[in-house]
Design a protein around this motif. Structure first.
Motif, PDB file in Angstrom:
ATOM      1  N   TYR A  83      -6.721 -10.002  -9.428  1.00  0.00           N
ATOM      2  CA  TYR A  83      -5.225 -10.853  -9.077  1.00  0.00           C
ATOM      3  C   TYR A  83      -4.867  -9.901  -9.204  1.00  0.00           C
ATOM      4  O   TYR A  83      -5.051  -8.924 -10.028  1.00  0.00           O
ATOM      5  CB  TYR A  83      -5.025 -11.956 -10.722  1.00  0.00           C
ATOM      6  CG  TYR A  83      -4.433 -11.897 -11.902  1.00  0.00           C
ATOM      7  CD1 TYR A  83      -3.374 -10.990 -12.486  1.00  0.00           C
ATOM      8  CD2 TYR A  83      -5.822 -11.655 -12.461  1.00  0.00           C
ATOM      9  CE1 TYR A  83      -3.892 -10.288 -13.534  1.00  0.00           C
ATOM     10  CE2 TYR A  83      -5.661 -11.133 -13.624  1.00  0.00           C
ATOM     11  CZ  TYR A  83      -4.607 -10.506 -14.242  1.00  0.00           C
ATOM     12  OH  TYR A  83      -4.441 -10.174 -15.858  1.00  0.00           O
ATOM     13  N   TYR A  84      -3.371  -9.784  -8.494  1.00  0.00           N
ATOM     14  CA  TYR A  84      -2.065  -9.069  -9.126  1.00  0.00           C
ATOM     15  C   TYR A  84      -1.129  -9.655  -9.540  1.00  0.00           C
ATOM     16  O   TYR A  84      -1.073 -10.852  -8.785  1.00  0.00           O
ATOM     17  CB  TYR A  84      -1.179  -8.252  -7.975  1.00  0.00           C
ATOM     18  CG  TYR A  84      -2.205  -7.401  -7.595  1.00  0.00           C
ATOM     19  CD1 TYR A  84      -2.454  -6.207  -8.265  1.00  0.00           C
ATOM     20  CD2 TYR A  84      -3.735  -7.136  -6.811  1.00  0.00           C
ATOM     21  CE1 TYR A  84      -3.255  -4.393  -7.858  1.00  0.00           C
ATOM     22  CE2 TYR A  84      -4.443  -6.080  -6.132  1.00  0.00           C
ATOM     23  CZ  TYR A  84      -4.228  -5.092  -6.991  1.00  0.00           C
ATOM     24  OH  TYR A  84      -5.120  -4.141  -6.505  1.00  0.00           O
ATOM     25  N   LEU A  85      -0.048  -9.476 -10.842  1.00  0.00           N
ATOM     26  CA  LEU A  85       0.689 -10.095 -11.270  1.00  0.00           C
ATOM     27  C   LEU A  85       2.531  -9.266 -10.116  1.00  0.00           C
ATOM     28  O   LEU A  85       2.652  -8.062 -10.634  1.00  0.00           O
ATOM     29  CB  LEU A  85       1.311 -10.284 -12.365  1.00  0.00           C
ATOM     30  CG  LEU A  85       2.526 -11.219 -12.612  1.00  0.00           C
ATOM     31  CD1 LEU A  85       2.965 -11.955 -11.950  1.00  0.00           C
ATOM     32  CD2 LEU A  85       2.560 -10.789 -14.766  1.00  0.00           C
ATOM     33  N   VAL A  86       3.151  -9.529  -9.370  1.00  0.00           N
ATOM     34  CA  VAL A  86       3.670  -8.716  -8.797  1.00  0.00           C
ATOM     35  C   VAL A  86       5.445  -9.394  -9.095  1.00  0.00           C
ATOM     36  O   VAL A  86       5.717 -10.577  -9.074  1.00  0.00           O
ATOM     37  CB  VAL A  86       3.742  -8.354  -7.195  1.00  0.00           C
ATOM     38  CG1 VAL A  86       2.294  -7.801  -7.454  1.00  0.00           C
ATOM     39  CG2 VAL A  86       3.859  -9.434  -6.256  1.00  0.00           C
ATOM     40  N   GLU A  87       6.677  -8.047  -8.968  1.00  0.00           N
ATOM     41  CA  GLU A  87       7.686  -9.072  -8.528  1.00  0.00           C
ATOM     42  C   GLU A  87       8.310  -8.309  -7.388  1.00  0.00           C
ATOM     43  O   GLU A  87       7.996  -7.471  -6.419  1.00  0.00           O
ATOM     44  CB  GLU A  87       8.533  -8.231 -10.207  1.00  0.00           C
ATOM     45  CG  GLU A  87      10.097  -7.928  -9.531  1.00  0.00           C
ATOM     46  CD  GLU A  87      10.705  -9.398 -10.491  1.00  0.00           C
ATOM     47  OE1 GLU A  87      11.044 -10.435 -10.206  1.00  0.00           O
ATOM     48  OE2 GLU A  87       9.322  -9.959 -11.734  1.00  0.00           O
ATOM     49  N   ALA A  88       8.706  -9.130  -6.985  1.00  0.00           N
ATOM     50  CA  ALA A  88       9.251  -9.719  -5.466  1.00  0.00           C
ATOM     51  C   ALA A  88      10.564 -10.008  -5.407  1.00  0.00           C
ATOM     52  O   ALA A  88      10.514 -11.405  -5.713  1.00  0.00           O
ATOM     53  CB  ALA A  88       8.464 -10.098  -4.633  1.00  0.00           C
ATOM     54  N   ARG A  89      10.852  -9.865  -4.272  1.00  0.00           N
ATOM     55  CA  ARG A  89      12.243 -10.918  -4.220  1.00  0.00           C
ATOM     56  C   ARG A  89      12.387 -12.073  -3.910  1.00  0.00           C
ATOM     57  O   ARG A  89      13.484 -12.886  -3.978  1.00  0.00           O
ATOM     58  CB  ARG A  89      13.790  -9.484  -3.682  1.00  0.00           C
ATOM     59  CG  ARG A  89      13.673  -9.885  -2.273  1.00  0.00           C
ATOM     60  CD  ARG A  89      14.667  -8.958  -1.333  1.00  0.00           C
ATOM     61  NE  ARG A  89      14.058  -8.797   0.173  1.00  0.00           N
ATOM     62  CZ  ARG A  89      13.626  -7.292   0.599  1.00  0.00           C
ATOM     63  NH1 ARG A  89      13.346  -7.019  -0.067  1.00  0.00           N
ATOM     64  NH2 ARG A  89      13.099  -7.413   1.509  1.00  0.00           N
ATOM     65  N   ASP A  90      11.570 -11.866  -2.924  1.00  0.00           N
ATOM     66  CA  ASP A  90      11.002 -13.177  -2.508  1.00  0.00           C
ATOM     67  C   ASP A  90       9.784 -13.464  -1.703  1.00  0.00           C
ATOM     68  O   ASP A  90       9.024 -12.549  -1.731  1.00  0.00           O
ATOM     69  CB  ASP A  90      12.429 -13.502  -0.652  1.00  0.00           C
ATOM     70  CG  ASP A  90      12.138 -12.552  -0.107  1.00  0.00           C
ATOM     71  OD1 ASP A  90      10.781 -11.753   0.035  1.00  0.00           O
ATOM     72  OD2 ASP A  90      13.267 -12.331   0.668  1.00  0.00           O
ATOM     73  N   LEU A  91       9.215 -14.345  -1.348  1.00  0.00           N
ATOM     74  CA  LEU A  91       8.438 -15.189  -0.978  1.00  0.00           C
ATOM     75  C   LEU A  91       7.584 -14.694  -0.010  1.00  0.00           C
ATOM     76  O   LEU A  91       7.082 -13.954   0.334  1.00  0.00           O
ATOM     77  CB  LEU A  91       8.225 -16.670  -0.186  1.00  0.00           C
ATOM     78  CG  LEU A  91       7.031 -16.872   0.344  1.00  0.00           C
ATOM     79  CD1 LEU A  91       5.552 -16.949  -0.551  1.00  0.00           C
ATOM     80  CD2 LEU A  91       6.973 -18.613   0.091  1.00  0.00           C
ATOM     81  N   ASP A  92       8.403 -14.102   1.559  1.00  0.00           N
ATOM     82  CA  ASP A  92       8.105 -12.979   2.243  1.00  0.00           C
ATOM     83  C   ASP A  92       7.989 -11.367   2.487  1.00  0.00           C
ATOM     84  O   ASP A  92       6.485 -11.491   2.345  1.00  0.00           O
ATOM     85  CB  ASP A  92       9.518 -12.909   3.094  1.00  0.00           C
ATOM     86  CG  ASP A  92       9.853 -14.329   4.271  1.00  0.00           C
ATOM     87  OD1 ASP A  92       8.920 -15.257   4.425  1.00  0.00           O
ATOM     88  OD2 ASP A  92      10.496 -14.435   4.902  1.00  0.00           O
ATOM     89  N   THR A  93       8.514 -11.208   1.068  1.00  0.00           N
ATOM     90  CA  THR A  93       8.037  -9.553   0.147  1.00  0.00           C
ATOM     91  C   THR A  93       6.591  -9.817  -0.587  1.00  0.00           C
ATOM     92  O   THR A  93       6.000  -9.542  -0.084  1.00  0.00           O
ATOM     93  CB  THR A  93       8.896  -9.407  -0.734  1.00  0.00           C
ATOM     94  OG1 THR A  93      10.548  -9.080  -0.160  1.00  0.00           O
ATOM     95  CG2 THR A  93       8.585  -8.073  -1.352  1.00  0.00           C
ATOM     96  N   ALA A  94       6.448 -11.143  -1.018  1.00  0.00           N
ATOM     97  CA  ALA A  94       5.091 -11.160  -1.961  1.00  0.00           C
ATOM     98  C   ALA A  94       4.064 -11.701  -0.896  1.00  0.00           C
ATOM     99  O   ALA A  94       3.153 -10.826  -1.020  1.00  0.00           O
ATOM    100  CB  ALA A  94       4.953 -12.369  -2.694  1.00  0.00           C
ATOM    101  N   ILE A  95       4.155 -11.640   0.468  1.00  0.00           N
ATOM    102  CA  ILE A  95       3.431 -12.035   1.189  1.00  0.00           C
ATOM    103  C   ILE A  95       2.790 -11.119   2.098  1.00  0.00           C
ATOM    104  O   ILE A  95       2.148 -10.332   2.244  1.00  0.00           O
ATOM    105  CB  ILE A  95       3.636 -13.080   2.370  1.00  0.00           C
ATOM    106  CG1 ILE A  95       3.580 -15.082   2.046  1.00  0.00           C
ATOM    107  CG2 ILE A  95       3.227 -13.015   3.873  1.00  0.00           C
ATOM    108  CD1 ILE A  95       4.400 -15.623   2.682  1.00  0.00           C
ATOM    109  N   GLU A  96       3.910  -9.886   2.142  1.00  0.00           N
ATOM    110  CA  GLU A  96       3.344  -9.175   2.949  1.00  0.00           C
ATOM    111  C   GLU A  96       2.540  -8.020   2.000  1.00  0.00           C
ATOM    112  O   GLU A  96       1.790  -6.743   2.164  1.00  0.00           O
ATOM    113  CB  GLU A  96       5.176  -7.790   2.845  1.00  0.00           C
ATOM    114  CG  GLU A  96       5.597  -8.437   3.953  1.00  0.00           C
ATOM    115  CD  GLU A  96       6.861  -8.010   4.397  1.00  0.00           C
ATOM    116  OE1 GLU A  96       7.681  -6.908   3.979  1.00  0.00           O
ATOM    117  OE2 GLU A  96       7.721  -8.324   5.332  1.00  0.00           O
ATOM    118  N   LEU A  97       3.457  -8.416   0.680  1.00  0.00           N
ATOM    119  CA  LEU A  97       2.304  -7.537  -0.687  1.00  0.00           C
ATOM    120  C   LEU A  97       0.854  -8.034  -0.543  1.00  0.00           C
ATOM    121  O   LEU A  97      -0.419  -7.229  -0.596  1.00  0.00           O
ATOM    122  CB  LEU A  97       3.028  -7.560  -1.506  1.00  0.00           C
ATOM    123  CG  LEU A  97       4.151  -6.979  -1.868  1.00  0.00           C
ATOM    124  CD1 LEU A  97       5.159  -7.072  -3.605  1.00  0.00           C
ATOM    125  CD2 LEU A  97       3.864  -5.613  -2.079  1.00  0.00           C
ATOM    126  N   ALA A  98       0.491  -9.264  -0.353  1.00  0.00           N
ATOM    127  CA  ALA A  98      -0.972  -9.627  -0.405  1.00  0.00           C
ATOM    128  C   ALA A  98      -1.533  -9.408   0.466  1.00  0.00           C
ATOM    129  O   ALA A  98      -2.618  -8.706   1.036  1.00  0.00           O
ATOM    130  CB  ALA A  98      -0.145 -11.023  -0.394  1.00  0.00           C
TER     131      ALA A  98
END
Length: 116
Positions: free
Chosen positions: A81-96
């Motif tokens: 797993y990674y626990l990340v800080e992202a401004r929104d879901l779209d950014t989290a999806i890009e990171l994933a």
């Protein structure tokens, strides 16, 4: 907002990798981790030991039951797993999508609940 990026993969498939291919995969994960540390998104992350090392705990009628193995047999297993800080879901999806395991496994993106 914090998101948990859960990395699912086929353990048997990974176990059959050639040593050189496995080392290449580890190098890709290292590069990815360094990139999200540098961008400020990284909060935490780790790989997990194989599911054969897992113990599942349940409490029924006040009694603790511990059984060897994962909760359920599946085609893909939780591998890290990674626990990340992202401004929104779209950014989290890009990171994933950049996680190396996304190419042959799957990444589950889950917002972290904030308790106040």
């Amino acid at each position: 907002m914090q998101y948990l990026l859960l990395i699912y993969r086929n353990e048997a498939q990974q176990g059959q990798m050639e040593p050189a291919d496995y080392q290449k995969l580890l190098a890709e994960y290292s590069a990815y981790t360094q990139s999200i540390v540098q961008s400020g998104h990284f909060k935490a992350g780790d790989g997990l030991q194989p599911t054969k090392t897992a113990t599942t705990v349940r409490v029924r009628d006040g009694k603790t039951l511990a059984t060897d193995g994962p909760f359920a047999e599946t085609r893909e297993q939780l591998g890290g797993y990674y626990l990340v800080e992202a401004r929104d879901l779209d950014t989290a999806i890009e990171l994933a999508a950049r996680i190396p395991g996304a190419r042959d496994g799957s990444i589950e993106v889950r917002p972290v609940m904030i308790y106040k």
